[in-house]
Design a protein around this motif. Structure first.
Motif, PDB file in Angstrom:
ATOM      1  N   GLU A   1       1.702  -7.153  -6.915  1.00 18.06           N
ATOM      2  CA  GLU A   1       2.125  -5.825  -6.459  1.00 18.06           C
ATOM      3  C   GLU A   1       3.638  -5.667  -5.935  1.00 18.06           C
ATOM      4  OE1 GLU A   1       1.274  -6.781  -1.516  1.00 18.06           O
ATOM      5  OE2 GLU A   1      -0.384  -6.247  -2.883  1.00 18.06           O
TER       6      GLU A   1
ATOM      7  N   ASP B   1       2.548   1.908  -5.682  1.00 19.47           N
ATOM      8  CA  ASP B   1       1.312   1.828  -6.632  1.00 19.47           C
ATOM      9  C   ASP B   1       1.836   1.972  -7.966  1.00 19.47           C
ATOM     10  OD1 ASP B   1      -1.217   1.822  -7.519  1.00 19.47           O
ATOM     11  OD2 ASP B   1      -1.606   4.211  -7.183  1.00 19.47           O
TER      12      ASP B   1
ATOM     13  N   GLU C   1       2.245  -0.137 -11.900  1.00 23.77           N
ATOM     14  CA  GLU C   1       1.699  -1.151 -12.668  1.00 23.77           C
ATOM     15  C   GLU C   1       2.667  -1.800 -13.690  1.00 23.77           C
ATOM     16  OE1 GLU C   1      -1.968  -1.169 -14.469  1.00 23.77           O
ATOM     17  OE2 GLU C   1      -3.051   0.185 -12.858  1.00 23.77           O
TER      18      GLU C   1
END
Length: 96
Positions: free
Chosen positions: A63, A74, A76
Motif C-alpha cells: 500500500e 488508493d 496500484e
C-alpha cells in the motif's frame, strides 16, 4: 514510475506459526515526479509485506501512504513497478 530512496525492513513475528514461510515488512520511501498521480508534497511511502516460502519470495501485500501522516493512497503499482519492488525486496529482505 518512482525511485526507491530509503527503506527499513523487519521480520514479521508469527509466534503461533499461522503463516506459511517467513514474512518481512518493508517501509520504503519513494521519490515521485511532480507530474505523477502518486505525487504528494509531504512525500510518499510504500509499505510492502514480502513472503518467502520454500526459498521463493513474492510481494503478498502493498500500500502507498503519505510520508507525513501515513494516510492510505488508493493507487496500484504498474506491472513494471511491481517487478522492480519484488526484485528490491528479494535482494534486501536478509537485512531484517
Amino acid at each position: 514510475m518512482f525511485t526507491i530512496q530509503e527503506y527499513t525492513v523487519e521480520t514479521v513475528a508469527d509466534p503461533f506459526r499461522i503463516l506459511e514461510g517467513e514474512r518481512y515488512e518493508f517501509m520504503i520511501d519513494v521519490e515521485v515526479e511532480e507530474d505523477d498521480e502518486l505525487f504528494h508534497e509531504e512525500g510518499v511511502r510504500l509499505r510492502v509485506v514480502y513472503a518467502v516460502i520454500d526459498g521463493n519470495g513474492k510481494v503478498v501485500r502493498y500500500e502507498f501512504q503519505t510520508a507525513g501522516t501515513g494516510a492510505y493512497l488508493d493507487i496500484e503499482m504498474e506491472d513494471d513497478e511491481l517487478v522492480m519492488v519484488e526484485k528490491f525486496c528479494a535482494d534486501s529482505f536478509k537485512d531484517a
